[in-house]
Enzyme design. Sequence first.
Site, PDB file in Angstrom:
ATOM      1  N   ASP A   3      40.763 -21.942  14.682  1.00 12.19           N
ATOM      2  CA  ASP A   3      39.856 -22.921  14.079  1.00 12.19           C
ATOM      3  C   ASP A   3      40.616 -24.008  13.334  1.00 12.19           C
ATOM      4  OD1 ASP A   3      40.596 -20.871  12.223  1.00 12.19           O
ATOM      5  OD2 ASP A   3      38.991 -21.500  10.875  1.00 12.19           O
ATOM      6  N   GLU A  22      40.160 -18.615   9.918  1.00  8.73           N
ATOM      7  CA  GLU A  22      41.130 -18.663   8.829  1.00  8.73           C
ATOM      8  C   GLU A  22      40.806 -19.775   7.850  1.00  8.73           C
ATOM      9  OE1 GLU A  22      44.661 -19.878   6.530  1.00  8.73           O
ATOM     10  OE2 GLU A  22      43.511 -21.076   7.956  1.00  8.73           O
TER      11      GLU A  22
END
Length: 401
Positions: free
Chosen positions: A82, A147
């Site tokens: 991400d 994350e």
Amino acid sequence: MSVKQWENDEEIKIFREYLRIPSVQPDVDYSACVEFLKRQANSLNLPVDVVHPALPTKPAVIIKWLGKQPELPSIILNSHMDVVPVFPEKWTHDPFSALMDNEGRIYARGSQDMKSVGTQYLGAIRALKASGYQPKRTVYLTYVPDEEIGGDLGMRELVKGDYFKSMSVGFSLDEGISSEDETYSVFYAERTLWYLRLKFSGTAGHGSLLLPHTAGEKFNYVLNKMMEFRKSQAQRLAEDSSLDSGDVTAVNLTQLRGGVQSNVVPPLLEAVFDIRIALSVDVGAFEKQIRDWCQEAGGGIELDFEMKCPYVEPTKLDASNPFWLPFKEALEQLGLKARFRVFPAGTDSFFIREARIPAFGFSPINNTPVLLHNHDEYLRADTYLRGIEVYKKLIPAVADV
């Protein structure tokens, strides 16, 4: 190499393809990342699993490179899929175009943080396999979700699960931060993160009155104490050139809430502080200090920890960590000047270290502005390719321990 040569370089093509996947928070659809990584695993003739540690929408992709002695604890090369949100109007180029300019700068969200590292691992393994090399220890490439929003449904849950336990991990590499000079930063620890919400209760009434013990008075007292402490940490950083931002405690007021009308003294005010506690600080004593300030302010103040991470031991930089010297020596053999530092923010390495597994954060990026989470994030093509060469040395150094 010229821009034309860079554009035709297979590793650069792979990197740019990954950057063009808009895996941007919030509510990421990871399916395109998963398919991309499956194709990369197949091109390397390596097995790949997709596991879901928490939710079906939060996949972790795990590629396995079997070692000659698989009974030894394994190595993980971690990265996250991400990226943080973008403000397209602030970018010179489309943040998901992976445009390369005439100087070889590749503009894209994730170019530094941290899709570059995820595909550099692949490039290094491609070259190592082509040379006939096989690691002593099994190497896992882990590509995890979320994350950038704390990793609660990503690495945190992965580490708790049976799949991770079956990997028998002995050491981890993960992301670092680019360096603006010739050095390379290696991170062996992170500060302790707290999100602290303080709820100030006090006397309510008409705004024309000087009421005693108001929420505003209590808030003012505690805020002043917090800001005085913050100033002391900024002074330490300014006066001691040996300290980095990760070596001091950061305190920042990030949210305020309260009040219903201009002429009404509110019964409740709320303030949220983002606190990153240095390794040298006793977290128990620091919490007591905050509670003492609240009592000195007049009491009636509730402490609500939205996040209260535990203190986690740093990765050892001595002979008790068998991966330390081989990693350090590999950097020296490459002629890289390394600075071993405490990471100023947070990464998935926190969860790895919490599981008592040594971990280093390292991104092979130097002489580059720090642009993670910033507009016009970019990485130069030559820096990217040099990073693959770095990993070609580092991966065998730790995998053959």
